[in-house]
Design a protein around this motif. Structure first.
Motif, PDB file in Angstrom:
ATOM      1  N   HIS A  67      -6.089  58.538  45.162  1.00 42.28           N
ATOM      2  CA  HIS A  67      -5.990  58.687  46.631  1.00 42.28           C
ATOM      3  C   HIS A  67      -7.257  58.891  47.392  1.00 42.28           C
ATOM      4  CE1 HIS A  67      -1.699  57.844  47.023  1.00 42.28           C
ATOM      5  NE2 HIS A  67      -1.545  58.549  45.886  1.00 42.28           N
ATOM      6  N   PRO A  68      -8.524  58.160  47.327  1.00 41.34           N
ATOM      7  CA  PRO A  68      -9.670  58.490  48.035  1.00 41.34           C
ATOM      8  C   PRO A  68      -9.502  58.552  49.296  1.00 41.34           C
ATOM      9  CG  PRO A  68      -9.596  56.094  47.076  1.00 41.34           C
ATOM     10  CD  PRO A  68      -8.365  56.710  46.522  1.00 41.34           C
ATOM     11  N   ASP A  69     -10.464  59.340  50.015  1.00 42.52           N
ATOM     12  CA  ASP A  69     -10.438  59.352  51.306  1.00 42.52           C
ATOM     13  C   ASP A  69     -11.130  57.624  51.839  1.00 42.52           C
ATOM     14  OD1 ASP A  69      -9.816  62.078  52.005  1.00 42.52           O
ATOM     15  OD2 ASP A  69     -11.930  62.480  51.309  1.00 42.52           O
ATOM     16  N   VAL A  70     -12.165  57.363  51.246  1.00 44.90           N
ATOM     17  CA  VAL A  70     -12.837  55.827  51.477  1.00 44.90           C
ATOM     18  C   VAL A  70     -12.913  55.082  50.310  1.00 44.90           C
ATOM     19  CG1 VAL A  70     -14.490  54.832  52.845  1.00 44.90           C
ATOM     20  CG2 VAL A  70     -14.159  57.088  53.269  1.00 44.90           C
ATOM     21  N   ALA A  71     -12.708  53.834  50.539  1.00 48.58           N
ATOM     22  CA  ALA A  71     -12.774  52.784  49.296  1.00 48.58           C
ATOM     23  C   ALA A  71     -13.824  51.812  49.788  1.00 48.58           C
ATOM     24  CB  ALA A  71     -11.471  52.170  48.923  1.00 48.58           C
ATOM     25  N   ILE A  72     -15.120  51.829  49.069  1.00 47.34           N
ATOM     26  CA  ILE A  72     -16.107  50.809  49.390  1.00 47.34           C
ATOM     27  C   ILE A  72     -15.785  49.592  48.560  1.00 47.34           C
ATOM     28  CG2 ILE A  72     -18.426  50.434  49.140  1.00 47.34           C
ATOM     29  CD1 ILE A  72     -19.159  53.496  49.323  1.00 47.34           C
ATOM     30  N   VAL A  73     -15.430  48.560  49.315  1.00 47.40           N
ATOM     31  CA  VAL A  73     -15.130  47.431  48.688  1.00 47.40           C
ATOM     32  C   VAL A  73     -16.032  46.242  48.710  1.00 47.40           C
ATOM     33  CG1 VAL A  73     -13.105  45.455  48.762  1.00 47.40           C
ATOM     34  CG2 VAL A  73     -12.609  47.999  49.027  1.00 47.40           C
ATOM     35  N   ASP A  74     -16.208  45.462  47.845  1.00 49.44           N
ATOM     36  CA  ASP A  74     -17.321  44.212  47.721  1.00 49.44           C
ATOM     37  C   ASP A  74     -16.354  43.145  48.051  1.00 49.44           C
ATOM     38  OD1 ASP A  74     -19.254  42.313  47.354  1.00 49.44           O
ATOM     39  OD2 ASP A  74     -18.661  42.251  45.193  1.00 49.44           O
ATOM     40  N   VAL A  75     -16.782  42.395  49.143  1.00 52.27           N
ATOM     41  CA  VAL A  75     -16.061  41.288  49.533  1.00 52.27           C
ATOM     42  C   VAL A  75     -15.732  40.207  48.570  1.00 52.27           C
ATOM     43  CG1 VAL A  75     -17.011  41.894  52.079  1.00 52.27           C
ATOM     44  CG2 VAL A  75     -18.264  39.965  50.725  1.00 52.27           C
ATOM     45  N   SER A  76     -16.645  40.289  47.534  1.00 46.47           N
ATOM     46  CA  SER A  76     -16.584  39.143  46.493  1.00 46.47           C
ATOM     47  C   SER A  76     -15.906  39.525  45.311  1.00 46.47           C
ATOM     48  CB  SER A  76     -17.739  38.582  46.198  1.00 46.47           C
ATOM     49  OG  SER A  76     -18.554  38.019  47.412  1.00 46.47           O
ATOM     50  N   MET A  77     -15.065  40.642  45.500  1.00 47.38           N
ATOM     51  CA  MET A  77     -14.172  41.200  44.183  1.00 47.38           C
ATOM     52  C   MET A  77     -13.674  39.833  43.315  1.00 47.38           C
ATOM     53  SD  MET A  77     -14.597  44.619  43.728  1.00 47.38           S
ATOM     54  CE  MET A  77     -13.278  44.986  42.775  1.00 47.38           C
ATOM     55  N   PRO A  78     -13.785  40.083  42.046  1.00 48.11           N
ATOM     56  CA  PRO A  78     -13.085  38.871  41.146  1.00 48.11           C
ATOM     57  C   PRO A  78     -11.512  38.979  41.533  1.00 48.11           C
ATOM     58  CG  PRO A  78     -14.489  40.292  40.041  1.00 48.11           C
ATOM     59  CD  PRO A  78     -14.121  41.156  41.176  1.00 48.11           C
ATOM     60  N   THR A  79     -11.059  37.912  41.054  1.00 46.26           N
ATOM     61  CA  THR A  79      -9.378  37.776  41.080  1.00 46.26           C
ATOM     62  C   THR A  79      -8.961  37.536  42.479  1.00 46.26           C
ATOM     63  OG1 THR A  79      -9.394  39.152  39.168  1.00 46.26           O
ATOM     64  CG2 THR A  79      -7.191  38.396  39.969  1.00 46.26           C
ATOM     65  N   MET A  80      -8.632  38.459  43.236  1.00 43.97           N
ATOM     66  CA  MET A  80      -7.915  38.418  44.569  1.00 43.97           C
ATOM     67  C   MET A  80      -9.082  38.390  45.713  1.00 43.97           C
ATOM     68  SD  MET A  80      -4.756  38.107  43.591  1.00 43.97           S
ATOM     69  CE  MET A  80      -3.481  38.433  42.443  1.00 43.97           C
ATOM     70  N   GLY A  81     -10.024  38.996  45.378  1.00 45.92           N
ATOM     71  CA  GLY A  81     -11.162  38.820  46.639  1.00 45.92           C
ATOM     72  C   GLY A  81     -11.017  40.265  47.350  1.00 45.92           C
ATOM     73  N   GLY A  82     -12.021  40.494  48.033  1.00 50.84           N
ATOM     74  CA  GLY A  82     -12.038  41.567  48.893  1.00 50.84           C
ATOM     75  C   GLY A  82     -11.020  41.749  50.053  1.00 50.84           C
ATOM     76  N   THR A  83     -10.978  40.727  50.826  1.00 49.69           N
ATOM     77  CA  THR A  83      -9.852  40.928  51.849  1.00 49.69           C
ATOM     78  C   THR A  83      -8.428  41.132  51.189  1.00 49.69           C
ATOM     79  OG1 THR A  83      -9.561  38.229  51.486  1.00 49.69           O
ATOM     80  CG2 THR A  83     -11.214  39.137  53.122  1.00 49.69           C
ATOM     81  N   PHE A  84      -8.089  40.767  50.226  1.00 51.51           N
ATOM     82  CA  PHE A  84      -6.799  41.124  49.545  1.00 51.51           C
ATOM     83  C   PHE A  84      -6.733  42.503  49.151  1.00 51.51           C
ATOM     84  CE2 PHE A  84      -4.251  41.926  45.699  1.00 51.51           C
ATOM     85  CZ  PHE A  84      -3.014  41.555  46.307  1.00 51.51           C
ATOM     86  N   LEU A  85      -7.651  42.978  48.680  1.00 50.78           N
ATOM     87  CA  LEU A  85      -7.981  44.299  48.279  1.00 50.78           C
ATOM     88  C   LEU A  85      -7.887  45.506  49.283  1.00 50.78           C
ATOM     89  CD1 LEU A  85      -8.154  46.610  46.024  1.00 50.78           C
ATOM     90  CD2 LEU A  85     -10.612  46.096  46.086  1.00 50.78           C
ATOM     91  N   ALA A  86      -8.812  44.863  50.328  1.00 48.27           N
ATOM     92  CA  ALA A  86      -8.668  45.722  51.663  1.00 48.27           C
ATOM     93  C   ALA A  86      -7.328  45.878  52.298  1.00 48.27           C
ATOM     94  CB  ALA A  86      -9.689  45.502  52.396  1.00 48.27           C
TER      95      ALA A  86
END
Length: 308
Positions: A67-86
Motif C-alpha cells: 500500500h504505497p503512497d505513490v506508484a511511479i508507473v512506466d506507460v509502456s509496462m509489459p502485458t497490460m500497459g501503463g494505463t491499465f495499471l494506473a
C-alpha cells in the motif's frame, strides 16, 4: 531599455511536506530505470522505496501488500500497459497517487495516463531530481506535468473534454502555471522602460514592465499571465508580486526620476497595496490604472488612494 535583475533570494523549504516518509513503489520494465530511481529515493530524506515491479501483475501484487503512497508507473509496462495499471491501482484503492513516467511526450499518451488516474506525468529526459518535487506535490493533490508539456496540453485537453471537464482541467493547469511564478523567483522579471523629457534632455521616470520567463519553448506575453491569474483568482496576488519587485528597484533609478507602475482597480484598492508604500516611497511612484479593467467607482477609488 533599463533592465532590473530578478529577485535572487533562495526559496524556502516547503512547510507542507509530510512528517513521515513518502512511500513509493516503482513500476518499470527497464532494470536500469529501476536502479536509478531506487538509488535516488534511498538517498533522499523523506522518501521510502517500498518495492519495484517489472510487470503489471507484479505491480498490483506488490501494491496490494505494501500500500504505497505513490506508484511511479512506466506507460509502456509489459502485458497490460501503463494505463491499465494506473486505472487498476486507483480503482482498487491500492495507492493514494499515481505518477506516470515515460520517454515519450506524445499528447495522446499523456492524456490517456491522466484519464486513467495519474496525477503527474514525468519525462525520462527530465532532470532526475525533478522526481522529488513531483512526488511531494502529488501528495498535496496537485497535477504535475513536465514543463514543456504544460502549455501544449492545455489546448489539447480543451479539444477532447466535455465542457465541464474543459473548465476544470484548463483552470487547474492555469493555476499551476501562475503559482509557478510565486515559487520560482526567476519566472517574473521587472524591466524598466525610460520616460525621456526632450526639453530637459534627461530621463525623468521609468515605467516598470513585467516580463515572464517560464520556458524557452512556451513564452507568453504579460497579458496572458495576468489574464490567467484573473481566471484562477490570483490576479491581485500576481500584480502585488510585480509591484513589490518594482519598488525594490527604486534605488536603481536615475536621481530624481519617478517609477511608474500599472495595476488593476481591485489591486490598487486593496489594503495590501497601500501597505507597500512608505511616505518616501510613495513620493517617487506614479500609479497608473490599467485600461483593461473598468473602474466601477472613481470616487471610492480616489478615497482609497487618498493616504498616498
Amino acid at each position: 531599455m533599463t533592465a532590473f535583475s530578478p529577485a535572487t533570494a533562495p526559496l524556502a523549504r516547503d512547510s507542507t511536506s509530510p512528517t513521515h516518509p513518502i512511500r513509493v513503489l516503482v513500476c518499470d520494465d527497464n532494470p536500469q530505470v529501476l536502479d536509478v530511481i531506487g538509488a535516488l529515493l534511498t538517498s533522499e530524506d523523506g522518501f521510502e522505496l517500498v518495492g519495484v515491479a517489472m510487470t503489471t501483475e507484479r505491480a498490483l501484487e506488490h501494491a496490494a501488500h505494501s500500500h504505497p503512497d505513490v506508484a511511479i508507473v512506466d506507460v509502456s509496462m509489459p502485458t497490460m500497459g501503463g494505463t491499465f495499471l494506473a486505472r487498476e491501482l486507483r480503482r482498487r484503492g491500492l495507492c493514494a497517487q499515481v505518477v506516470a513516467l515515460s520517454g515519450s511526450d506524445d499528447h495522446d499518451t499523456v492524456l490517456a495516463m491522466l484519464d486513467a488516474g495519474s496525477c503527474a506525468y514525468l519525462l525520462k529526459s527530465d532532470a532526475p531530481t525533478a522526481i522529488f518535487d513531483t512526488l511531494r506535490r502529488s501528495m498535496r493533490g496537485e497535477t504535475v506535468l513536465a514543463p514543456r508539456l504544460t502549455h501544449e496540453l492545455v489546448d489539447e485537453m480543451l479539444k477532447k473534454r466535455t465542457v465541464e471537464q474543459r473548465e476544470h482541467v484548463a483552470l487547474g493547469h492555469l493555476q499551476a502555471l501562475v503559482e509557478g511564478a510565486f515559487r520560482d523567483g526567476n519566472v517574473l522579471e521587472i524591466v524598466g522602460q525610460p520616460i525621456f523629457d526632450l526639453d530637459r534632455n534627461r530621463v525623468v521616470g521609468v515605467e516598470a514592465l513585467a516580463r515572464f520567463h517560464f520556458h524557452a519553448e512556451s513564452s507568453h506575453a504579460p497579458d496572458y499571465w495576468f489574464n490567467a491569474a484573473a481566471q484562477v483568482g490570483l490576479q491581485s496576488e500576481l500584480e502585488l508580486l510585480a509591484v513589490r519587485r518594482a519598488i525594490t528597484r527604486l534605488a536603481d533609478l536615475p536621481e530624481g526620476a519617478y517609477l511608474s507602475i500599472n495595476a488593476s482597480p481591485s489591486t490598487v484598492s486593496s489594503p495590501a497595496f497601500l501597505e507597500l508604500f512608505s511616505g518616501a516611497t510613495a513620493a517617487r511612484v506614479v500609479i497608473e490604472i490599467t485600461e483593461h479593467t473598468e473602474v466601477p467607482d472613481y470616487l471610492a477609488l480616489r478615497e482609497r488612494l487618498a493616504p498616498l
